[in-house]
Design an enzyme around this catalytic site. Structure first.
Site, PDB file in Angstrom:
ATOM      1  N   ALA A 156      44.049  65.639  39.240  1.00  0.00           N
ATOM      2  CA  ALA A 156      43.793  64.198  39.191  1.00  0.00           C
ATOM      3  C   ALA A 156      44.770  63.472  40.115  1.00  0.00           C
ATOM      4  CB  ALA A 156      43.968  63.717  37.759  1.00  0.00           C
TER       5      ALA A 156
ATOM      6  N   GLY B  61      43.482  69.031  37.102  1.00  0.00           N
ATOM      7  CA  GLY B  61      42.068  68.669  37.105  1.00  0.00           C
ATOM      8  C   GLY B  61      41.259  69.528  38.064  1.00  0.00           C
TER       9      GLY B  61
ATOM     10  N   GLU C 284      40.392  72.434  36.178  1.00  0.00           N
ATOM     11  CA  GLU C 284      39.380  72.034  35.180  1.00  0.00           C
ATOM     12  C   GLU C 284      37.984  71.982  35.814  1.00  0.00           C
ATOM     13  OE1 GLU C 284      41.926  69.595  31.865  1.00  0.00           O
ATOM     14  OE2 GLU C 284      41.660  68.643  33.801  1.00  0.00           O
TER      15      GLU C 284
ATOM     16  N   GLU D 273      50.202  69.852  34.432  1.00  0.00           N
ATOM     17  CA  GLU D 273      50.234  68.530  33.789  1.00  0.00           C
ATOM     18  C   GLU D 273      51.492  68.327  32.947  1.00  0.00           C
ATOM     19  OE1 GLU D 273      47.570  70.364  34.142  1.00  0.00           O
ATOM     20  OE2 GLU D 273      45.754  69.153  34.370  1.00  0.00           O
TER      21      GLU D 273
END
Ligand SMILES: CCCCCCCCCCCCC[C@H](O)CC(=O)SCCNC(=O)CCNC(=O)[C@H](O)C(C)(C)COP(=O)(O)OP(=O)(O)OC[C@H]1O[C@@H](n2cnc3c(N)ncnc32)[C@H](O)[C@@H]1OP(=O)(O)O
Length: 721
Positions: A60, A99, A102, A122
Site C-alpha cells: 500500500a 499489500g 496480498e 506492515e
C-alpha cells in the site's frame, strides 16, 4: 498507472507506479478495471498481474494512510481478483511486500523470479497486513510460518516462499515469460480450490499452543510494541473463526493500529530515515546535483576502539584500509581485535568465512603517516584533542596527494579550526562515528564553512556504502548529536542530585521506550571516559576542578560522576559504577546502596534538600531540555530539518523508533505545551542555559494553530539564516 495489454489469450496488467509500484488509488483503480475488462474480453483465457520496472509491488502507499478510510479499496479489489472467472496469475520479480503480497494471495496462482523478495513488513510501521493477509497466509503456509513472518515483518526469498507453498513455481529468467508458459498448464482447471477464502487452515487444531509460544517470544523480543501482538491475534483468528468473521476482525484491528500513536510514529520514522540522506547546503548544492568522487583506498589514523571499529566498517564493505598507529603493540592488538570482530560476524551468519578472509586481506598496518600518501580518503580517529588533530591534519596536508579527502572522527571539535591547519579546507570534513563503530548505524557527517559540495557528497556516499544512516550537519561545538544529548544527560544527573536515584531515572526512561537509561549507558561506556573529557575541557579553559561546587562559569553542574570516578567506580569494566555488577553476571546492573549513600552524603555536604521526583518530571526535564536545544540547532541551521535530529536520536541514542525522536515527540505533545513547560523550568533552574527558551520554538508556539513539522524551518528569522 496500470498498463493493460493482450498477448494472444492472456491479459497482462502491468503495475506502473515508480519507484516501488505502491498500490496508490489509481493503481487499485487500474487493476480493478483491468480485471473487469479482461473478464469481458472473449480473447482472454487468463490474466497476469505483473510489475513494470524493477519490482512487482511493494504494498500500500504508506502516505495514503493519513487520509481517513484510504486503503479500504484494496480489499474490494482483492475480492474482484479472487472472484474472477478467468484464472489470475501474479508474476513476481523484485519485491512482493505487504499489500503487494496480498494481491498475490488474492490471485489464483503465483510465479516468481528466484531473486524476488517476499514479505509482510506492515508490522515495522506498526500495522498488520490488513487486506486479509493474516487470514490468507496461514491457509497457505500453516500457522507457525505465518505467525513468524507476519509478526516479525522479515523479508524472505523466493526459495523459502516456494518451500512454504506461497509460490507455485520459481524461475531463473524473465518472470513474465514464465507466467505465460505456466498459464498453459492451468487454463481450464477448476478455480475453487485456488480461491483461498474457500480453504481452511490445515493445522487449526494446534492454534492455541502455537499462539502462546509465539506470543511469549514476541513479548521478549519486541518489548512494548502493540502491532506484533495484534498480528498474532489476527493469525489466531484465522484458525478459530470463519473466513469472513476473521477478515472483519482483521479490518477492525487494522483500524485500531492505524490510529495508534506507535504506528503514526513508525510511519513518520520510515520517511524521516529516507529523508536524511537527501542533504542540502546553504549554497544550493544538494544530493541531486553533486557527484561524489570514487573512494578506492582509505587510511585510518589511530588504532584505538574507534579507529579499529571504523576500519572494520570499511574492510567489511570491500574498501582497502591502511591503519596507522605508531605504537606497534597497539597496532598488533587492534589487528587481532578486528579479526575477532569479523569472526563474530561469521558466527552470527553476517558474513562467510571466505568474506572474512577477503576483508582481512584489505587491512594493512602502518606506523607512519607517510604510508597514506596515495590514498583517496583518510579518517583520523585519535583521541579528542584539538591541537593533536590540527598537527595531524597539517602533516597529512603535506603528505597526501592533493585530491585526498581528510576526515576527522571528532564528536565535538570545530571542523573549521581543524581545516585551517591545512591548505585544502574544501577537502576537510567531520565523520562522527558512534561507538562501537562497527555496530552503530549512525554517521554524523559535519561540514565546515569551506567544505566543498563534492567532499560532502563523497562522505555521504561512502557512509551509504558501508551501511550507515548518514545525516549531514554544520559544524558547531558538539554538533547535533552530543549537543542535543548533553542537556538530557545533565538533567538526569541533576534529578539524582535533587532526590531520585540512578535506577529511578533509568526505569522511567526505559518505560518511556529507551532501551537503556542514561546511568546504565554511562556504566557501559565508562565513567572514566566522561571524567577524562571533563579534565581535557578544564585544561583547555585553564580551570581548576573541585568536587565541592555546584556551579562552573555561571552554569549549574553536578560533581556526582566525578565522585564515582574518585571512588574507582568506572562502570562495568570495574564491576562498579552507578550500579554494581556480579562477576557471575557482569552485564546485569544491580542498584547499589553504597551509591545511594554517596549521593546522600554529597547532597548533605552541598546543602541540597532531597525531594520526591515524579516520573512525569523525569520525562519532561530530560526530553524538553533536549527539544529546546534541538530547536536552537534548527534555528542556527546546524541541522537542515527536524527529521535529521530525530534520525540522529534514533540511530545514535536508540530513541524508540515508534516515538519518532525528540522533534516528533514535541510535535505530538504540542509546541505550546512544550514551550510553556520550558519557560517554567527556565524560571525554576535559571543557572542551566539549556532552559533559555529557543526563539524558534517561542515563535512556533505563539501561533494559534499547531504548525506542521515540515513548515517549522520557514519560521526561522531571516537574520538567523
Ligand atoms: C480508521 C479505520 C480505517 C479502517 C480501514 C480498514 C481498511 C483495511 C485496508 C487495509 C489495507 C492494508 C494493506 C496492506 O496490508 C498495508 C501495506 O501494504 S503497508 C505497506 C507495506 N510495504 C512496506 O512497508 C514497504 C516499505 N518499503 C520498503 O521497505 C522499501 O522502500 C523497499 C520497497 C524495499 C524499496 O527499498 P529501496 O529500494 O531501498 O528504496 P527506498 O526505501 O528508498 O524507497 C524508494 C522511495 O519509495 C518510497 N516508498 C517505498 N515504499 C513505499 C510505500 N509502501 N508507500 C509509499 N512510498 C514508499 C520511499 O519513501 C522512497 O521515496 P522517498 O521517501 O525517497 O521520496
Amino acid at each position: 498507472m496500470v498498463d493493460y495489454s493482450v498477448d494472444r489469450n492472456l491479459a497482462i496488467l502491468g503495475i506502473n507506479n515508480p519507484p516501488v509500484n505502491a498500490l496508490s488509488f489509481h493503481v487499485r483503480e487500474g487493476l480493478f478495471n483491468g480485471i473487469k475488462q479482461a473478464n469481458a474480453d472473449r480473447r482472454v483465457e487468463a490474466i497476469v498481474i505483473t510489475g513494470k520496472g524493477k519490482t512487482y509491488c511493494s504494498g500500500a502507499d504508506i502516505r495514503e494512510f493519513s487520509i481517513p478510510s484510504a486503503g479500504k479499496g484494496l480489499v474490494t479489489l482483492g475480492h474482484r481478483i479472487e472472484d474472477s472467472d478467468k484464472p489470475v496469475i501474479s508474476a513476481i520479480h523484485g519485491n512482493a511486500l505487504g499489500g503487494g503480497l496480498e494481491i498475490a494471495l488474492f490471485s489464483h496462482y503465483r510465479v516468481a523470479n528466484k531473486n524476488a523478495k517476499i514479505g509482510f513488513p506492515e508490522v515495522l510501521i506498526g500495522l498488520l497486513p490488513g487486506a486479509e493477509g493474516t487470514i490468507r497466509l496461514p491457509r497457505v503456509t500453516g500457522l507457525a510460518f505465518a505467525m513468524d513472518a507476519i509478526a516479525s515483518g522479515r523479508r524472505f526469498d523466493a526459495q523459502e516462499a516456494h518451500k512454504h507453498g506461497i509460490l507455485d513455481t520459481i524461475c531463473d529468467g524473465d518472470v513474465l515469460q514464465e507466467a505465460k508458459a505456466f498459464s498453459k498448464k492451468i487454463i481450464g482447471q477448476p478455480l475453487d480450490q485456488r480461491r483461498l477464502s474457500k480453504t481452511h487452515v490445515k493445522d487449526a487444531a494446534d492454534v492455541d499452543i502455537k499462539f502462546e509460544e509465539a506470543l511469549a517470544q514476541i513479548k521478549r523480543k519486541y518489548r512494548g510494541l502493540i502491532a506484533p501482538i495484534l498480528c498474532l491475534k489476527s493469525v489466531r483468528n484465522s484458525a478459530k473463526m470463519s473466513f469472513d468473521e476473521a477478515a472483519a476482525e482483521e479490518m477492525r484491528l487494522f483500524g485500531e493500529l492505524l490510529t495508534s500513536s506507535q504506528s503514526i510514529g513508525l510511519r513518520y520514522s520510515f520517511f524521516a530515515e529516507r529523508s536524511a540522506p537527501k542533504w542540502k547546503l546553504p549554497c544550493g548544492a544538494c544530493a541531486d546535483n553533486t557527484t561524489p568522487v570514487d573512494v578506492k583506498t582509505t587510511g585510518v589514523i589511530g588504532a584505538g576502539t574507534m579507529g579499529s571499529g571504523i576500519a572494520v566498517c570499511l574492510i567489511r564493505a570491500g574498501i582497502p584500509v591502511i591503519l596507522v598507529e605508531k605504537n606497534q603493540k597497539m597496532l598488533d592488538q587492534a589487528i587481532k581485535t578486528i579479526s575477532r570482530i569479523l569472526t563474530g560476524s561469521v558466527k552470527l551468519n553476517r558474513m562467510t568465512e571466505k568474506q572474512r578472509e577477503h576483508s582481512l586481506k584489505l587491512l594493512k598496518g602502518a606506523s607512519t603517516l607517510d604510508e597514506l600518501a596515495g590514498v583517496d580518503m583518510v579518517i583520523e580517529a585519535v583521541y579528542e584533542n584539538l591541537e593533536l588533530k590540527r598537527e595531524i591534519f597539517h602533516q597529512l596536508d603535506k603528505i597526501c596527494k592533493s585530491s585526498t579527502l581528510l576526515c576527522s572522527n571528532t564528536s565535538t571539535l570545530d571542523i573549521d579550526n581543524i581545516a585551517s591547519a591545512t591548505q585544502r579546507p574544501d577537502k576537510v570534513v567531520g565523520t562522527h562515528f558512534f561507538a562501537p563503530a562497527y555496530i552503530m548505524r549512525l554517521l554524523e557527517n559535519v561540514y565546515g564553512t569551506k567544505t566543498s559540495p563534492t567532499t560532502v557528497a563523497t562522505v555521504m556516499e561512502l557512509g551509504k556504502r558501508i551501511g550507515k544512516i548518514c545525516v549531514l550537519v554544520k559544524t558547531c561545538y558538539a554538533f547535533v548529536a552530543n549537543r542535543t544529548n548533553q542537556p538530557f544527560g545533565a538533567e538526569a544527573s541533576f534529578m539524582v542530585e535533587e532526590g531520585a536515584l540512578p535506577q529511578d531515572v533509568d526505569t522511567v526512561l526505559e518505560n518511556f521506550g529507551m532501551p537503556m537509561g542514561p546511568f546504565k549507558v554511562s556504566d557501559l561506556s565508562g565513567i572514566d571516559v566522561g571524567w577524562r573529557i571533563r579534565q581535557e575541557v578544564a585544561k583547555a579553559l585553564g580551570l581548576k576542578l573541585t568536587l565541592e561546587t555546584r556551579y562552573r562559569m555561571g552554569e549549574r553542574i553536578t560533581t556526582l560522576a566525578d565522585r564515582l570516578y574518585e571512588m574507582g567506580r568506572y562502570g562495568i569494566k570495574t564491576g562498579k559504577g552507578w550500579y554494581r555488577y556480579e562477576p557471575t553476571n557482569p552485564r546485569k546492573p544491580i542498584p547499589d546502596p553504597d551509591v545511594a549513600k554517596m549521593i546522600q552524603k554529597h547532597c548533605m555536604d552541598m546543602g541540597i534538600e532531597r525531594r520526591n521526583i515524579p516520573a512525569q518530571e523525569v520525562i519532561e526535564r530530560c526530553l524538553f531540555s533536549a527539544i529546546n536545544e534541538s530547536f536552537r540547532v534548527l534555528e542556527q541551521r546546524i541541522a537542515e530539518k527536524p527529521e535529521d535530529i530525530d534520525v540522529i536520536w534514533q540511530y545514535g541514542f536508540s530513541f524508540p523508533r515508534y516515538g519518532g525522536g525528540p522533534m516528533f515527540y514535541a510535535s505530538q505533545v504540542g509546541l505550546k505545551k512544550v514551550f510553556e513547560k520550558i519557560c517554567i523550568f527556565h524560571e525554576q533552574f535559571p543557572y542551566s542555559s539549556h532552559w533559555v527558551p529557543s526563539d524558534l520554538l517561542r515563535k512556533l508556539a505563539s501561533h494559534s494553530t499547531e504548525i506542521p513539522m515540515d513548515k517549522w524551518t520557514q519560521f526561522i528569522s531571516s537574520s538567523k539564516l
